[in-house]
Design a protein around this motif. Structure first.
Motif, PDB file in Angstrom:
ATOM      1  N   ALA A 110      73.838  38.765  42.525  1.00 51.60           N
ATOM      2  CA  ALA A 110      75.144  38.347  42.603  1.00 51.60           C
ATOM      3  C   ALA A 110      75.135  36.898  42.987  1.00 51.60           C
ATOM      4  CB  ALA A 110      75.856  39.392  43.547  1.00 51.60           C
ATOM      5  N   VAL A 111      74.312  36.491  44.059  1.00 56.60           N
ATOM      6  CA  VAL A 111      74.277  34.938  44.540  1.00 56.60           C
ATOM      7  C   VAL A 111      73.609  34.070  43.486  1.00 56.60           C
ATOM      8  CG1 VAL A 111      73.323  33.518  46.103  1.00 56.60           C
ATOM      9  CG2 VAL A 111      74.235  35.803  46.870  1.00 56.60           C
ATOM     10  N   LEU A 112      72.802  34.640  42.654  1.00 58.02           N
ATOM     11  CA  LEU A 112      71.988  33.770  41.795  1.00 58.02           C
ATOM     12  C   LEU A 112      73.108  33.410  40.537  1.00 58.02           C
ATOM     13  CD1 LEU A 112      70.003  32.352  39.990  1.00 58.02           C
ATOM     14  CD2 LEU A 112      69.300  34.658  39.231  1.00 58.02           C
ATOM     15  N   ALA A 113      74.027  34.601  40.089  1.00 57.50           N
ATOM     16  CA  ALA A 113      74.937  34.086  39.107  1.00 57.50           C
ATOM     17  C   ALA A 113      75.983  33.380  39.694  1.00 57.50           C
ATOM     18  CB  ALA A 113      75.580  35.636  38.768  1.00 57.50           C
ATOM     19  N   SER A 114      76.509  33.608  41.049  1.00 56.50           N
ATOM     20  CA  SER A 114      77.525  32.713  41.505  1.00 56.50           C
ATOM     21  C   SER A 114      77.021  31.236  41.689  1.00 56.50           C
ATOM     22  CB  SER A 114      77.936  33.327  42.815  1.00 56.50           C
ATOM     23  OG  SER A 114      78.224  34.654  42.884  1.00 56.50           O
ATOM     24  N   LEU A 115      75.912  31.039  41.742  1.00 55.70           N
ATOM     25  CA  LEU A 115      75.481  29.605  42.069  1.00 55.70           C
ATOM     26  C   LEU A 115      75.339  29.011  40.656  1.00 55.70           C
ATOM     27  CD1 LEU A 115      72.514  29.992  44.781  1.00 55.70           C
ATOM     28  CD2 LEU A 115      74.921  28.973  44.993  1.00 55.70           C
ATOM     29  N   VAL A 116      74.955  29.752  39.654  1.00 52.74           N
ATOM     30  CA  VAL A 116      75.016  29.205  38.135  1.00 52.74           C
ATOM     31  C   VAL A 116      76.618  29.011  37.751  1.00 52.74           C
ATOM     32  CG1 VAL A 116      74.687  29.606  35.657  1.00 52.74           C
ATOM     33  CG2 VAL A 116      72.835  30.324  37.510  1.00 52.74           C
ATOM     34  N   ILE A 117      77.481  29.968  38.019  1.00 51.03           N
ATOM     35  CA  ILE A 117      78.728  29.741  37.716  1.00 51.03           C
ATOM     36  C   ILE A 117      79.420  28.424  38.332  1.00 51.03           C
ATOM     37  CG2 ILE A 117      81.258  30.863  37.906  1.00 51.03           C
ATOM     38  CD1 ILE A 117      79.586  33.473  37.401  1.00 51.03           C
ATOM     39  N   LEU A 118      79.107  28.188  39.805  1.00 52.32           N
ATOM     40  CA  LEU A 118      79.656  27.362  40.509  1.00 52.32           C
ATOM     41  C   LEU A 118      78.936  25.824  40.281  1.00 52.32           C
ATOM     42  CD1 LEU A 118      79.909  29.435  43.698  1.00 52.32           C
ATOM     43  CD2 LEU A 118      81.846  28.544  42.321  1.00 52.32           C
ATOM     44  N   GLY A 119      77.880  26.060  39.265  1.00 48.98           N
ATOM     45  CA  GLY A 119      77.465  24.695  38.957  1.00 48.98           C
ATOM     46  C   GLY A 119      76.199  24.273  39.787  1.00 48.98           C
ATOM     47  N   GLU A 120      75.706  24.969  40.602  1.00 47.89           N
ATOM     48  CA  GLU A 120      74.630  24.779  41.491  1.00 47.89           C
ATOM     49  C   GLU A 120      73.249  25.333  40.817  1.00 47.89           C
ATOM     50  OE1 GLU A 120      74.446  23.002  44.075  1.00 47.89           O
ATOM     51  OE2 GLU A 120      76.945  22.600  44.193  1.00 47.89           O
ATOM     52  N   ALA A 121      73.030  24.846  39.603  1.00 50.01           N
ATOM     53  CA  ALA A 121      71.788  25.315  38.989  1.00 50.01           C
ATOM     54  C   ALA A 121      70.553  24.937  39.702  1.00 50.01           C
ATOM     55  CB  ALA A 121      71.841  24.529  37.395  1.00 50.01           C
ATOM     56  N   GLU A 122      70.274  23.961  40.347  1.00 52.82           N
ATOM     57  CA  GLU A 122      69.246  23.449  41.141  1.00 52.82           C
ATOM     58  C   GLU A 122      68.934  24.595  42.226  1.00 52.82           C
ATOM     59  OE1 GLU A 122      67.870  19.551  43.666  1.00 52.82           O
ATOM     60  OE2 GLU A 122      68.466  19.175  41.620  1.00 52.82           O
ATOM     61  N   GLN A 123      70.098  24.927  42.887  1.00 58.12           N
ATOM     62  CA  GLN A 123      70.142  25.894  43.934  1.00 58.12           C
ATOM     63  C   GLN A 123      69.659  27.101  43.436  1.00 58.12           C
ATOM     64  OE1 GLN A 123      73.327  26.027  46.610  1.00 58.12           O
ATOM     65  NE2 GLN A 123      72.765  27.286  47.857  1.00 58.12           N
ATOM     66  N   ALA A 124      70.139  27.550  42.484  1.00 56.90           N
ATOM     67  CA  ALA A 124      70.102  28.875  41.675  1.00 56.90           C
ATOM     68  C   ALA A 124      68.498  28.967  41.191  1.00 56.90           C
ATOM     69  CB  ALA A 124      71.140  28.987  40.481  1.00 56.90           C
ATOM     70  N   GLU A 125      67.790  27.873  40.768  1.00 54.38           N
ATOM     71  CA  GLU A 125      66.513  27.858  40.385  1.00 54.38           C
ATOM     72  C   GLU A 125      65.494  28.131  41.377  1.00 54.38           C
ATOM     73  OE1 GLU A 125      63.518  27.195  37.731  1.00 54.38           O
ATOM     74  OE2 GLU A 125      65.431  26.981  37.265  1.00 54.38           O
ATOM     75  N   ALA A 126      65.872  27.945  42.765  1.00 57.90           N
ATOM     76  CA  ALA A 126      64.993  28.478  43.888  1.00 57.90           C
ATOM     77  C   ALA A 126      64.803  29.905  43.863  1.00 57.90           C
ATOM     78  CB  ALA A 126      65.586  28.250  45.300  1.00 57.90           C
ATOM     79  N   PHE A 127      65.698  30.807  43.233  1.00 61.37           N
ATOM     80  CA  PHE A 127      65.601  32.271  43.030  1.00 61.37           C
ATOM     81  C   PHE A 127      64.338  32.569  42.266  1.00 61.37           C
ATOM     82  CE2 PHE A 127      69.528  31.723  45.364  1.00 61.37           C
ATOM     83  CZ  PHE A 127      69.842  32.932  45.936  1.00 61.37           C
ATOM     84  N   MET A 128      64.099  31.898  41.172  1.00 64.30           N
ATOM     85  CA  MET A 128      63.170  32.138  40.131  1.00 64.30           C
ATOM     86  C   MET A 128      61.945  32.751  40.566  1.00 64.30           C
ATOM     87  SD  MET A 128      65.420  32.065  37.619  1.00 64.30           S
ATOM     88  CE  MET A 128      64.993  32.156  36.163  1.00 64.30           C
TER      89      MET A 128
END
Length: 172
Positions: A110-128
């Motif tokens: 849910a957080v990963l998806a939210s970060l992508v939707i909110l335009g925070e791709a770099e922050q989302a990348e940390a989940f990978m």
């Protein structure tokens, strides 16, 4: 950077709990009590009538809150005042427990998806690198997430979601 806040209801196996892992890996901080959740933050809620969209990014700077509780106990989801509740649009789970099930995401998904939707791709990348299912989550949902992230507002996110659901149900 959007502050990720986790309110963990401690209802799942601590060894498998994605909320605890997010905290341990520094991907979020814990709010031990509901009163510790900042006013004006965005709370992910399956009961919200408004879909999360890029228009929520400014409010999410106050905090993006995920309530970690099991789907079996979803009726005990806490309702808060002075926050903006948002629902995630249609997405498929990729975690081992709910793989392929629509809308049964774990907290980290849910957080990963939210970060992508909110335009925070770099922050989302940390989940990978922290969750072995994360690349599969992006593979399963990438096209939808890209559409949602490009939407202007909640209404457009819902339109994108509904067009996708119509296309997979053969009603187009």
């Amino acid at each position: 950077m959007i502050p990720v806040i986790v309110h963990d209801k401690c209802q799942c196996d601590p060894k498998k709990c994605t909320a605890k892992r997010m905290i341990r890996f520094g991907l979020g901080r814990e709010a031990r009590t509901l009163s510790a959740i900042p006013s004006g933050s965005v709370v992910l809620s399956p009961f919200s009538e408004t879909a999360l969209s890029p228009a929520d990014a400014a409010h999410a700077r106050n905090g993006l809150v995920v309530m970690d509780l099991t789907w079996a106990n979803i009726d005990s989801f806490p309702r808060l005042k002075k926050v903006d509740e948002r629902a995630l649009p249609y997405l498929l789970a990729s975690n081992p427990v709910n793989w392929g099930r629509p809308m049964e995401l774990n907290s980290a998904e849910a957080v990963l998806a939210s970060l992508v939707i909110l335009g925070e791709a770099e922050q989302a990348e940390a989940f990978m690198g922290r969750f072995n299912w994360a690349p599969e989550f992006i593979r399963l949902n990438g096209q939808l997430l890209e559409g949602y992230a490009g939407a202007r507002d909640s209404a457009e996110v819902v339109r994108i979601q509904n067009e996708y659901l119509d296309s997979i149900s053969g009603r187009v």
